[in-house]
Design a protein around this motif. Structure first.
Motif, PDB file in Angstrom:
ATOM      1  N   THR A  55       0.834  -1.205   0.000  1.00 49.70           N
ATOM      2  CA  THR A  55       0.000   0.000   0.000  1.00 49.70           C
ATOM      3  C   THR A  55       0.868   1.255   0.000  1.00 49.70           C
ATOM      4  O   THR A  55       0.656   2.180  -0.793  1.00 49.70           O
ATOM      5  CB  THR A  55      -0.928   0.005   1.222  1.00 49.70           C
ATOM      6  OG1 THR A  55      -1.800  -1.124   1.152  1.00 49.70           O
ATOM      7  CG2 THR A  55      -1.753   1.283   1.280  1.00 49.70           C
ATOM      8  N   ASN A  56       1.837   1.297   0.871  1.00 54.55           N
ATOM      9  CA  ASN A  56       2.696   2.479   0.962  1.00 54.55           C
ATOM     10  C   ASN A  56       3.560   2.660  -0.277  1.00 54.55           C
ATOM     11  O   ASN A  56       3.825   3.796  -0.704  1.00 54.55           O
ATOM     12  CB  ASN A  56       3.569   2.389   2.215  1.00 54.55           C
ATOM     13  CG  ASN A  56       2.756   2.545   3.498  1.00 54.55           C
ATOM     14  OD1 ASN A  56       1.641   3.049   3.479  1.00 54.55           O
ATOM     15  ND2 ASN A  56       3.319   2.095   4.608  1.00 54.55           N
ATOM     16  N   GLN A  57       3.991   1.560  -0.873  1.00 57.01           N
ATOM     17  CA  GLN A  57       4.796   1.639  -2.097  1.00 57.01           C
ATOM     18  C   GLN A  57       3.996   2.246  -3.247  1.00 57.01           C
ATOM     19  O   GLN A  57       4.559   2.869  -4.147  1.00 57.01           O
ATOM     20  CB  GLN A  57       5.298   0.251  -2.481  1.00 57.01           C
ATOM     21  CG  GLN A  57       6.412  -0.273  -1.581  1.00 57.01           C
ATOM     22  CD  GLN A  57       6.652  -1.769  -1.747  1.00 57.01           C
ATOM     23  OE1 GLN A  57       6.141  -2.396  -2.686  1.00 57.01           O
ATOM     24  NE2 GLN A  57       7.424  -2.352  -0.846  1.00 57.01           N
ATOM     25  N   ALA A  58       2.681   2.084  -3.208  1.00 53.06           N
ATOM     26  CA  ALA A  58       1.818   2.643  -4.257  1.00 53.06           C
ATOM     27  C   ALA A  58       1.704   4.156  -4.145  1.00 53.06           C
ATOM     28  O   ALA A  58       1.223   4.813  -5.069  1.00 53.06           O
ATOM     29  CB  ALA A  58       0.435   2.009  -4.193  1.00 53.06           C
ATOM     30  N   GLN A  59       2.114   4.720  -3.013  1.00 49.72           N
ATOM     31  CA  GLN A  59       2.033   6.161  -2.752  1.00 49.72           C
ATOM     32  C   GLN A  59       0.628   6.695  -3.037  1.00 49.72           C
ATOM     33  O   GLN A  59       0.419   7.579  -3.871  1.00 49.72           O
ATOM     34  CB  GLN A  59       3.070   6.909  -3.587  1.00 49.72           C
ATOM     35  CG  GLN A  59       4.508   6.519  -3.263  1.00 49.72           C
ATOM     36  CD  GLN A  59       5.534   7.311  -4.045  1.00 49.72           C
ATOM     37  OE1 GLN A  59       5.324   7.669  -5.208  1.00 49.72           O
ATOM     38  NE2 GLN A  59       6.656   7.616  -3.415  1.00 49.72           N
ATOM     39  N   PRO A  60      -0.374   6.157  -2.332  1.00 51.46           N
ATOM     40  CA  PRO A  60      -1.763   6.532  -2.619  1.00 51.46           C
ATOM     41  C   PRO A  60      -2.111   7.951  -2.201  1.00 51.46           C
ATOM     42  O   PRO A  60      -1.537   8.497  -1.243  1.00 51.46           O
ATOM     43  CB  PRO A  60      -2.557   5.512  -1.791  1.00 51.46           C
ATOM     44  CG  PRO A  60      -1.644   5.192  -0.647  1.00 51.46           C
ATOM     45  CD  PRO A  60      -0.267   5.189  -1.233  1.00 51.46           C
ATOM     46  N   ASP A  61      -3.046   8.519  -2.928  1.00 52.01           N
ATOM     47  CA  ASP A  61      -3.603   9.805  -2.530  1.00 52.01           C
ATOM     48  C   ASP A  61      -4.614   9.617  -1.406  1.00 52.01           C
ATOM     49  O   ASP A  61      -4.835  10.522  -0.606  1.00 52.01           O
ATOM     50  CB  ASP A  61      -4.279  10.468  -3.733  1.00 52.01           C
ATOM     51  CG  ASP A  61      -3.262  10.842  -4.801  1.00 52.01           C
ATOM     52  OD1 ASP A  61      -2.485  11.784  -4.574  1.00 52.01           O
ATOM     53  OD2 ASP A  61      -3.223  10.167  -5.853  1.00 52.01           O
ATOM     54  N   LEU A  62      -5.231   8.439  -1.372  1.00 50.59           N
ATOM     55  CA  LEU A  62      -6.255   8.163  -0.369  1.00 50.59           C
ATOM     56  C   LEU A  62      -6.310   6.666  -0.112  1.00 50.59           C
ATOM     57  O   LEU A  62      -6.238   5.867  -1.051  1.00 50.59           O
ATOM     58  CB  LEU A  62      -7.619   8.655  -0.870  1.00 50.59           C
ATOM     59  CG  LEU A  62      -8.786   8.660   0.114  1.00 50.59           C
ATOM     60  CD1 LEU A  62      -8.530   9.655   1.247  1.00 50.59           C
ATOM     61  CD2 LEU A  62     -10.088   9.007  -0.611  1.00 50.59           C
ATOM     62  N   ILE A  63      -6.419   6.274   1.162  1.00 51.34           N
ATOM     63  CA  ILE A  63      -6.593   4.871   1.539  1.00 51.34           C
ATOM     64  C   ILE A  63      -7.993   4.699   2.094  1.00 51.34           C
ATOM     65  O   ILE A  63      -8.454   5.489   2.933  1.00 51.34           O
ATOM     66  CB  ILE A  63      -5.551   4.434   2.582  1.00 51.34           C
ATOM     67  CG1 ILE A  63      -4.142   4.491   1.989  1.00 51.34           C
ATOM     68  CG2 ILE A  63      -5.851   3.019   3.089  1.00 51.34           C
ATOM     69  CD1 ILE A  63      -3.038   4.199   2.992  1.00 51.34           C
ATOM     70  N   LEU A  64      -8.687   3.650   1.630  1.00 48.25           N
ATOM     71  CA  LEU A  64     -10.052   3.383   2.055  1.00 48.25           C
ATOM     72  C   LEU A  64     -10.135   1.969   2.620  1.00 48.25           C
ATOM     73  O   LEU A  64      -9.749   1.000   1.960  1.00 48.25           O
ATOM     74  CB  LEU A  64     -11.002   3.553   0.866  1.00 48.25           C
ATOM     75  CG  LEU A  64     -10.981   4.973   0.262  1.00 48.25           C
ATOM     76  CD1 LEU A  64     -11.651   4.988  -1.097  1.00 48.25           C
ATOM     77  CD2 LEU A  64     -11.638   5.971   1.201  1.00 48.25           C
ATOM     78  N   LEU A  65     -10.644   1.863   3.830  1.00 50.56           N
ATOM     79  CA  LEU A  65     -10.778   0.586   4.527  1.00 50.56           C
ATOM     80  C   LEU A  65     -12.259   0.235   4.600  1.00 50.56           C
ATOM     81  O   LEU A  65     -13.062   1.021   5.106  1.00 50.56           O
ATOM     82  CB  LEU A  65     -10.194   0.672   5.933  1.00 50.56           C
ATOM     83  CG  LEU A  65      -8.780   1.262   6.070  1.00 50.56           C
ATOM     84  CD1 LEU A  65      -8.354   1.279   7.538  1.00 50.56           C
ATOM     85  CD2 LEU A  65      -7.779   0.485   5.224  1.00 50.56           C
ATOM     86  N   THR A  66     -12.611  -0.967   4.109  1.00 44.65           N
ATOM     87  CA  THR A  66     -14.036  -1.271   3.961  1.00 44.65           C
ATOM     88  C   THR A  66     -14.554  -2.367   4.894  1.00 44.65           C
ATOM     89  O   THR A  66     -15.371  -3.194   4.518  1.00 44.65           O
ATOM     90  CB  THR A  66     -14.369  -1.598   2.494  1.00 44.65           C
ATOM     91  OG1 THR A  66     -13.439  -2.544   1.965  1.00 44.65           O
ATOM     92  CG2 THR A  66     -14.328  -0.346   1.637  1.00 44.65           C
ATOM     93  N   GLY A  67     -14.074  -2.351   6.139  1.00 48.19           N
ATOM     94  CA  GLY A  67     -14.746  -3.091   7.191  1.00 48.19           C
ATOM     95  C   GLY A  67     -14.249  -4.467   7.551  1.00 48.19           C
ATOM     96  O   GLY A  67     -13.401  -5.047   6.893  1.00 48.19           O
TER      97      GLY A  67
END
Length: 276
Positions: A55-67
């Motif tokens: 996830t961090n390697q992708a350098q996301p603009d936004l992280i979404l956690l879906t439960g």
């Protein structure tokens, strides 16, 4: 769960086209993580750390956690959050709760507070604007809770503006067709967990299978118990789906149930937004 029972981590990368997406949001990158079921059994620390690193390697603009951060009692959230605290995103981390996060009376409060304490914003029938007013993020209450009520939320939005929705159960996509949902991110299904090549997921065939397996055997396998089959739209078990003008993506999740995953690896989803 041991890698032998879950398979290696899969990173799903896709581009989603959104009509009328602002030029300023072109190329924005989202990462979705779902269904951790973190309790010392269903998700190993090694797999979790690998998912966080990817996830961090992708350098996301936004992280979404879906439960579904836990499976039954809420206490394991306190062991999960030190791992989640390592997640990095330009515009923050947003989350919703799943049905397992509401298992006990105090589960919602305990899990919400634990996530909030590490800077993760939990949405419960709320609208957020981490990417600006041109792409609101709607986080809905779990489908099985008494508070699932999209009709109270969507009238607050301008239907001429693109919208992203996070909600745990993919069956909600059926109800959300009444409104503009450019991209819905869900989990819950674990992708079906057991996939037979050429046939598909075993779960949709449960009515035929269940009668042929002795109850004394079935009770050891949650995925073979009759009450486990709580998804109506089996066609939405995983991947990207279009429902009219709306789009739904179902993440296979990271955790699992015994007997594990077969041809259905745990998943980190990296989504790039583009203008349609």
């Amino acid at each position: 769960m041991h890698r032998l029972l879950s398979g290696p981590l899969s990173v799903e990368r896709l581009t989603v086209k959104i009509a009328g997406l602002s030029a300023s949001l072109q190329g924005k990158k989202l990462v979705q993580l779902s269904d951790f079921h973190y309790d010392g059994l269903r998700l190993s620390d090694a797999m979790l750390e690998e998912a966080i690193a990817v996830t961090n390697q992708a350098q996301p603009d936004l992280i979404l956690l879906t439960g579904d951060y836990v499976t039954t009692t809420p206490e394991p959230i306190h062991q999960l959050t030190p791992h989640l605290k390592k997640l990095q995103s330009r515009h923050g981390i947003y989350a919703i709760l799943g049905n397992h996060d509401l298992y006990y009376k105090n589960s919602q409060t305990v899990i919400t507070q634990a996530l909030t304490n590490i800077g993760i914003r939990v949405l419960w029938n709320e609208i957020a604007y981490p990417l600006g007013r041109e792409l609101p993020i709607v986080g809905l209450a779990d489908y099985y809770s008494r508070e699932f009520n999209p009709a109270a939320i969507f009238p607050q939005l301008d239907p001429s503006i693109p919208c992203l929705v996070i909600v745990h159960h993919p069956d909600t996509a059926h109800y959300l067709q009444a409104w503009r949902v450019d991209l819905q991110l869900s989990g819950h299904t674990h992708g079906g967990q057991i996939i037979i090549p050429g046939l598909g997921a075993v779960l949709p065939y449960h009515k035929k299978i269940i009668r042929k397996i002795p109850i004394r055997v079935r009770r050891y396998f949650p995925c073979l118990r009759k009450e486990f089959f709580i998804v109506r739209h089996w066609e939405w078990l995983q991947g990207l789906h279009r429902l009219g003008n709306n789009q739904l993506y179902v993440n296979r999740g990271l955790g699992t149930y015994f007997p594990g995953r077969i041809f259905c690896p745990p998943e980190v989803t990296v989504i790039t937004l583009e203008t349609e």
